[in-house]
Write a protein that holds these residues in place. Structure first.
Motif, PDB file in Angstrom:
ATOM      1  N   GLN A   1       0.825  -1.202   0.000  1.00 13.46           N
ATOM      2  CA  GLN A   1       0.000   0.000   0.000  1.00 13.46           C
ATOM      3  C   GLN A   1       0.863   1.257   0.000  1.00 13.46           C
ATOM      4  O   GLN A   1       2.027   1.241   0.405  1.00 13.46           O
ATOM      5  CB  GLN A   1      -0.921   0.024   1.218  1.00 13.46           C
ATOM      6  N   VAL A   2       0.292   2.356  -0.475  1.00 15.07           N
ATOM      7  CA  VAL A   2       0.975   3.642  -0.507  1.00 15.07           C
ATOM      8  C   VAL A   2       1.258   4.110   0.920  1.00 15.07           C
ATOM      9  O   VAL A   2       0.372   4.088   1.782  1.00 15.07           O
ATOM     10  CB  VAL A   2       0.125   4.690  -1.257  1.00 15.07           C
ATOM     11  N   VAL A   3       2.487   4.536   1.159  1.00  8.53           N
ATOM     12  CA  VAL A   3       2.837   5.083   2.471  1.00  8.53           C
ATOM     13  C   VAL A   3       3.174   6.572   2.398  1.00  8.53           C
ATOM     14  O   VAL A   3       3.170   7.264   3.417  1.00  8.53           O
ATOM     15  CB  VAL A   3       4.002   4.303   3.116  1.00  8.53           C
ATOM     16  N   PHE A   4       3.477   7.055   1.181  1.00  2.76           N
ATOM     17  CA  PHE A   4       3.737   8.482   0.979  1.00  2.76           C
ATOM     18  C   PHE A   4       2.815   8.976  -0.132  1.00  2.76           C
ATOM     19  O   PHE A   4       3.022   8.656  -1.306  1.00  2.76           O
ATOM     20  CB  PHE A   4       5.200   8.726   0.587  1.00  2.76           C
ATOM     21  N   ALA A   5       1.818   9.758   0.244  1.00  2.12           N
ATOM     22  CA  ALA A   5       0.823  10.219  -0.732  1.00  2.12           C
ATOM     23  C   ALA A   5       0.984  11.689  -1.096  1.00  2.12           C
ATOM     24  O   ALA A   5       0.459  12.135  -2.107  1.00  2.12           O
ATOM     25  CB  ALA A   5      -0.587   9.977  -0.184  1.00  2.12           C
ATOM     26  N   ALA A   6       1.706  12.438  -0.286  1.00  2.00           N
ATOM     27  CA  ALA A   6       1.876  13.878  -0.518  1.00  2.00           C
ATOM     28  C   ALA A   6       3.269  14.288  -0.065  1.00  2.00           C
ATOM     29  O   ALA A   6       3.928  13.573   0.701  1.00  2.00           O
ATOM     30  CB  ALA A   6       0.813  14.664   0.242  1.00  2.00           C
ATOM     31  N   ASP A   7       3.713  15.462  -0.520  1.00  2.00           N
ATOM     32  CA  ASP A   7       5.044  15.943  -0.152  1.00  2.00           C
ATOM     33  C   ASP A   7       5.242  15.983   1.358  1.00  2.00           C
ATOM     34  O   ASP A   7       6.323  15.673   1.868  1.00  2.00           O
ATOM     35  CB  ASP A   7       5.272  17.339  -0.733  1.00  2.00           C
ATOM     36  N   ALA A   8       4.180  16.356   2.074  1.00  2.00           N
ATOM     37  CA  ALA A   8       4.287  16.460   3.531  1.00  2.00           C
ATOM     38  C   ALA A   8       4.598  15.110   4.172  1.00  2.00           C
ATOM     39  O   ALA A   8       5.264  15.056   5.214  1.00  2.00           O
ATOM     40  CB  ALA A   8       2.999  17.027   4.118  1.00  2.00           C
ATOM     41  N   ASP A   9       4.133  14.025   3.559  1.00  2.00           N
ATOM     42  CA  ASP A   9       4.413  12.688   4.100  1.00  2.00           C
ATOM     43  C   ASP A   9       5.900  12.383   4.018  1.00  2.00           C
ATOM     44  O   ASP A   9       6.500  11.868   4.972  1.00  2.00           O
ATOM     45  CB  ASP A   9       3.634  11.631   3.322  1.00  2.00           C
ATOM     46  N   TYR A  10       6.504  12.674   2.868  1.00  2.00           N
ATOM     47  CA  TYR A  10       7.940  12.452   2.699  1.00  2.00           C
ATOM     48  C   TYR A  10       8.742  13.333   3.666  1.00  2.00           C
ATOM     49  O   TYR A  10       9.695  12.870   4.307  1.00  2.00           O
ATOM     50  CB  TYR A  10       8.369  12.781   1.269  1.00  2.00           C
ATOM     51  N   GLN A  11       8.345  14.596   3.744  1.00  2.00           N
ATOM     52  CA  GLN A  11       9.069  15.537   4.604  1.00  2.00           C
ATOM     53  C   GLN A  11       9.035  15.095   6.052  1.00  2.00           C
ATOM     54  O   GLN A  11      10.041  15.188   6.770  1.00  2.00           O
ATOM     55  CB  GLN A  11       8.462  16.938   4.466  1.00  2.00           C
ATOM     56  N   ARG A  12       7.890  14.614   6.482  1.00  2.00           N
ATOM     57  CA  ARG A  12       7.767  14.202   7.878  1.00  2.00           C
ATOM     58  C   ARG A  12       8.674  13.000   8.168  1.00  2.00           C
ATOM     59  O   ARG A  12       9.319  12.940   9.219  1.00  2.00           O
ATOM     60  CB  ARG A  12       6.308  13.874   8.207  1.00  2.00           C
ATOM     61  N   TYR A  13       8.702  12.041   7.256  1.00  2.00           N
ATOM     62  CA  TYR A  13       9.545  10.862   7.457  1.00  2.00           C
ATOM     63  C   TYR A  13      11.018  11.264   7.551  1.00  2.00           C
ATOM     64  O   TYR A  13      11.756  10.782   8.423  1.00  2.00           O
ATOM     65  CB  TYR A  13       9.338   9.875   6.319  1.00  2.00           C
TER      66      TYR A  13
ATOM     67  N   THR B   1      12.210  14.182   8.427  1.00  2.00           N
ATOM     68  CA  THR B   1      12.407  14.902   9.685  1.00  2.00           C
ATOM     69  C   THR B   1      12.593  13.924  10.834  1.00  2.00           C
ATOM     70  O   THR B   1      13.482  14.091  11.688  1.00  2.00           O
ATOM     71  CB  THR B   1      11.211  15.827   9.961  1.00  2.00           C
ATOM     72  N   ASP B   2      11.755  12.874  10.858  1.00  2.00           N
ATOM     73  CA  ASP B   2      11.884  11.853  11.893  1.00  2.00           C
ATOM     74  C   ASP B   2      13.213  11.108  11.769  1.00  2.00           C
ATOM     75  O   ASP B   2      13.881  10.830  12.772  1.00  2.00           O
ATOM     76  CB  ASP B   2      10.724  10.854  11.801  1.00  2.00           C
ATOM     77  N   LEU B   3      13.613  10.779  10.538  1.00  2.00           N
ATOM     78  CA  LEU B   3      14.872  10.069  10.327  1.00  2.00           C
ATOM     79  C   LEU B   3      16.048  10.901  10.826  1.00  2.00           C
ATOM     80  O   LEU B   3      16.944  10.387  11.496  1.00  2.00           O
ATOM     81  CB  LEU B   3      15.039   9.754   8.840  1.00  2.00           C
ATOM     82  N   ARG B   4      16.018  12.178  10.523  1.00  2.00           N
ATOM     83  CA  ARG B   4      17.101  13.073  10.952  1.00  2.00           C
ATOM     84  C   ARG B   4      17.179  13.136  12.472  1.00  2.00           C
ATOM     85  O   ARG B   4      18.271  13.117  13.049  1.00  2.00           O
ATOM     86  CB  ARG B   4      16.864  14.470  10.384  1.00  2.00           C
ATOM     87  N   GLU B   5      16.042  13.195  13.127  1.00  2.00           N
ATOM     88  CA  GLU B   5      16.012  13.263  14.597  1.00  2.00           C
ATOM     89  C   GLU B   5      16.421  11.941  15.226  1.00  2.00           C
ATOM     90  O   GLU B   5      17.249  11.899  16.149  1.00  2.00           O
ATOM     91  CB  GLU B   5      14.598  13.637  15.058  1.00  2.00           C
ATOM     92  N   LEU B   6      15.858  10.844  14.732  1.00  2.00           N
ATOM     93  CA  LEU B   6      16.010   9.556  15.401  1.00  2.00           C
ATOM     94  C   LEU B   6      17.361   8.911  15.158  1.00  2.00           C
ATOM     95  O   LEU B   6      17.831   8.118  15.973  1.00  2.00           O
ATOM     96  CB  LEU B   6      14.890   8.612  14.960  1.00  2.00           C
ATOM     97  N   LYS B   7      18.011   9.227  14.068  1.00  2.00           N
ATOM     98  CA  LYS B   7      19.321   8.621  13.804  1.00  2.00           C
ATOM     99  C   LYS B   7      20.308   8.994  14.903  1.00  2.00           C
ATOM    100  O   LYS B   7      21.122   8.169  15.328  1.00  2.00           O
ATOM    101  CB  LYS B   7      19.840   9.023  12.422  1.00  2.00           C
ATOM    102  N   ASP B   8      20.230  10.218  15.374  1.00  2.00           N
ATOM    103  CA  ASP B   8      21.115  10.636  16.457  1.00  2.00           C
ATOM    104  C   ASP B   8      20.672  10.036  17.788  1.00  2.00           C
ATOM    105  O   ASP B   8      21.506   9.637  18.610  1.00  2.00           O
ATOM    106  CB  ASP B   8      21.144  12.160  16.555  1.00  2.00           C
ATOM    107  N   ALA B   9      19.361   9.950  17.998  1.00  2.00           N
ATOM    108  CA  ALA B   9      18.847   9.398  19.250  1.00  2.00           C
ATOM    109  C   ALA B   9      19.259   7.941  19.435  1.00  2.00           C
ATOM    110  O   ALA B   9      19.540   7.506  20.556  1.00  2.00           O
ATOM    111  CB  ALA B   9      17.324   9.517  19.285  1.00  2.00           C
ATOM    112  N   PHE B  10      19.336   7.185  18.328  1.00  2.00           N
ATOM    113  CA  PHE B  10      19.658   5.767  18.413  1.00  2.00           C
ATOM    114  C   PHE B  10      21.083   5.442  17.968  1.00  2.00           C
ATOM    115  O   PHE B  10      21.453   4.278  17.872  1.00  2.00           O
ATOM    116  CB  PHE B  10      18.654   4.949  17.589  1.00  2.00           C
ATOM    117  N   GLY B  11      21.873   6.465  17.682  1.00  2.00           N
ATOM    118  CA  GLY B  11      23.274   6.251  17.345  1.00  2.00           C
ATOM    119  C   GLY B  11      23.489   5.511  16.044  1.00  2.00           C
ATOM    120  O   GLY B  11      24.361   4.641  15.955  1.00  2.00           O
ATOM    121  N   VAL B  12      22.702   5.854  15.033  1.00  2.00           N
ATOM    122  CA  VAL B  12      22.786   5.191  13.727  1.00  2.00           C
ATOM    123  C   VAL B  12      23.180   6.213  12.667  1.00  2.00           C
ATOM    124  O   VAL B  12      22.608   7.306  12.600  1.00  2.00           O
ATOM    125  CB  VAL B  12      21.437   4.546  13.351  1.00  2.00           C
TER     126      VAL B  12
END
Length: 233
Positions: free
Chosen positions: A24-36, A38-49
């Motif tokens: 199924q579609v997980v990214f339907a609009a630009d905002a969906d991609y941007q949010r993911y 943003t989360d990746l940028r934040e969480l990579k540091d939080a989890f040391g990846v």
């Protein structure tokens, strides 16, 4: 030795893919991609990846990730990314239920031979899918940020083999762009794709033997191809 399950090794790069449930579609609009992202940028540091490359497609994501000393960081990152995206999508659509397949796929990557090849493979996904003619035309991969002088993705981690492409950022960008444009042997694409789908290792027989020693596992072998180096035409 026991047979291989999913291997996660500290400080090694891993090619990871996670797909939408039933494609199924997980990214339907630009905002969906941007949010993911943003989360990746934040969480990579939080989890040391470390994040070396990414490509967000309509119904799946490709990531090139390297956990630090704590190997659980990779699974925690993927689990939290998936949970946040699911909550976001369910809230938007007023629904409940899963957004992703329950289990992501991953493959440990041989750094010296295949890391840049995997980055190229990931960033060329939209071209192979005929969504664009050039990787730089696609806004939701790491390619633009990697080669752009005006808008670099400063949150991306830079692997040592990318740094070795040139003495300065301009030379590295130019040489990597040329590398991506090279004709790619079919055996390289097939090896990277099959290793990920089958949960095998992305690397040579010698690399498989090295990981067997490190992990104490017997690992399935298959025919190997070797990608061209950046200097090859």
């Amino acid at each position: 030795m026991p047979r291989m399950g999913r291997i996660v090794l500290a400080n090694y790069p891993h090619h990871v893919v996670q797909r939408g449930h039933n494609r199924q579609v997980v990214f339907a609009a630009d905002a969906d991609y941007q949010r993911y992202l943003t989360d990746l940028r934040e969480l990579k540091d939080a989890f040391g990846v470390k994040v070396y490359a990414y490509c967000l497609m309509t119904n799946h994501v490709h990531l090139l990730l390297a956990p630090g000393e704590s190997t659980t960081g990779l699974s925690q990152l993927m689990k939290t990314l998936a949970a946040r995206a699911t909550r976001y999508r369910n809230r938007l659509e007023g629904r409940s239920g899963t957004l992703w397949e329950s289990r992501y796929k991953s493959s440990v990557v041989q750094t010296d031979t295949y890391l840049l090849a995997c980055s190229r493979y990931i960033e060329l996904n939209p071209v192979r899918a005929r969504m664009c003619a050039e990787p730089g035309d696609y806004p939701w991969s790491s390619y633009r940020g990697r080669i752009s002088e005006d808008a670099p993705a400063d949150w991306l981690d830079t692997d040592p083999y990318f740094l070795a492409l040139g003495a300065d950022p301009g030379a590295r960008r130019e040489r990597y762009a040329a590398f991506v444009k090279q004709a790619i042997p079919e055996e390289e694409t097939r090896l990277i794709r099959d290793a990920l789908q089958r949960g095998q290792l992305t690397g040579s027989d010698r690399f498989v033997e090295e990981i067997e020693r490190i992990a104490g596992l017997r690992i399935e072998r298959r025919g190997q191809g070797r990608p061209r180096k950046c200097s090859e035409k």
